[in-house]
Design an enzyme around this catalytic site. Structure first.
Site, PDB file in Angstrom:
ATOM      1  N   PHE A 179       0.827  -1.207   0.000  1.00 48.70           N
ATOM      2  CA  PHE A 179       0.000   0.000   0.000  1.00 48.70           C
ATOM      3  C   PHE A 179       0.862   1.258   0.000  1.00 48.70           C
ATOM      4  O   PHE A 179       0.586   2.211  -0.725  1.00 48.70           O
ATOM      5  CB  PHE A 179      -0.953  -0.004   1.196  1.00 48.70           C
ATOM      6  N   GLY A 206     -10.322   3.811   3.203  1.00 53.29           N
ATOM      7  CA  GLY A 206     -11.426   3.572   2.282  1.00 53.29           C
ATOM      8  C   GLY A 206     -11.184   2.344   1.426  1.00 53.29           C
ATOM      9  O   GLY A 206     -10.171   1.659   1.557  1.00 53.29           O
ATOM     10  N   LYS A 253     -14.058  -3.293   9.585  1.00 54.15           N
ATOM     11  CA  LYS A 253     -14.370  -4.012   8.343  1.00 54.15           C
ATOM     12  C   LYS A 253     -13.422  -5.193   8.146  1.00 54.15           C
ATOM     13  O   LYS A 253     -13.796  -6.207   7.546  1.00 54.15           O
ATOM     14  CB  LYS A 253     -14.337  -3.047   7.150  1.00 54.15           C
TER      15      LYS A 253
END
Length: 317
Positions: free
Chosen positions: A11, A127, A182
């Site tokens: 990332f 996100g 999440k």
């Protein structure tokens, strides 16, 4: 404007590549290997070559000279990095690009930055996103959370690229929670699919997991609309439905009774433990989080976990 990304995982590398369209970027790595000479992160993103204005270094003092610093280290290591280098990070604009809740404190990344470097501008970028998509220039929308409205606007402008569209919020707690929980629900969904329980079971877990996310958010005074956005619902859907997600793959391996590479960072495993402890202390009903913590700690198997969820008393939705 110049940028630094601390952490050369997939990332961090992807963000560094994307930001090169906005100015020079320094990518800091503990062990950079031959990335500067090969101009590619072979281990993480082998098909994504570095732009000419991306510099790789293991010199942190050099890296933190940038205008904006993105922190792409694992959440459970964030405090250690900040504490070790607090002197050179003071007064900087620090944007956390990691997700989860710290096991010991139950805090998210913005709160950890505020605790360790209190005079820095603390923000979070979170996100629905996969590193490979960002690095390849595919369109991605993210949430930028920063309590300072003016700083949020400036960072939104600075970090938006040709393929990254940023929406801002001052609700940093909501942004932190969406990115953290999440991952826990994705482990549950992966376990259901790995055990052959079917798409309907996954849909139920995803939906009821979102209810848990909102329940936790209300307890911590996050805004409901934040959880309905990219950092909450958007990230939940992506992570719970794609095998590109490391958290989903961990759950899948648990459901299949297989093994998982321990060298792969899976933030949801630690976060499940942290959130479960918080829920017990606060008297919150987070049943899916509880069974995921049980699976991670080998206190339950998938069959007993699903049985415990199905045996819960009936109630209004």
């Amino acid at each position: 404007m110049s940028f630094s990304v601390l952490g050369a995982g997939a990332f961090g590398t992807a963000l560094a590549i994307s930001l090169c369209g906005n100015g020079p970027v320094t990518l800091w790595a503990r062990r950079p290997g031959d990335m500067e000479t090969t101009r590619v992160n072979t281990a993480r993103l082998p098909d994504c070559p570095f732009p000419p204005n991306l510099q790789v270094t293991d010199n942190l003092t050099e890296a933190v000279g940038a205008d904006v610093i993105l922190l792409a280290v694992p959440l459970q290591k964030l405090r250690e990095v900040l504490r070790a280098h607090a002197d050179v990070l003071r007064g900087k604009r620090l944007v956390a690009c990691c997700k989860g809740m710290e096991i010991g404190s139950g805090l998210g990344p913005v709160s950890i930055i505020a605790a360790e470097v209190p005079d820095a501008t603390a923000a979070i970028l979170t996100g629905p996103s996969f590193a490979a998509d960002i690095a390849r220039g595919l369109p991605t929308a993210l949430t930028l959370g920063c309590a300072d409205e003016d700083a949020a606007k400036a960072l939104q402008q600075a970090l938006t690229t040709d393929n990254l569209r940023l929406y801002r919020t001052t609700d940093t707690i909501g942004a932190e929670l969406g990115g953290a929980l999440k991952n826990v629900i994705a482990i549950a969904c992966g376990a259901a699919m790995g055990a052959g329980l079917g798409e309907s079971a996954r849909a139920a877990l995803l939906t009821r997991g979102f209810a848990e996310l909102k329940r936790l958010a209300r307890h911590l005074d996050a805004r409901p609309e934040t959880l309905s956005g990219l950092s909450g619902f958007g990230d939940l859907v992506l992570t719970c439905t794609s095998p590109q997600s490391r958290n989903y793959r961990l759950g899948q391996s648990i459901g299949e009774g297989g093994t998982f590479d321990r060298a792969v960072t899976v933030e949801g495993a630690a976060t499940a433990k942290a959130v479960h402890r918080l829920a017990l202390k606060a008297g919150l009903d987070l049943p899916i989080t509880a069974v995921v913590a049980g699976l991670i700690e080998n206190r339950q198997d998938v069959s007993s976990a699903m049985a415990s969820l199905l045996a819960r008393s009936l109630k209004e939705e």
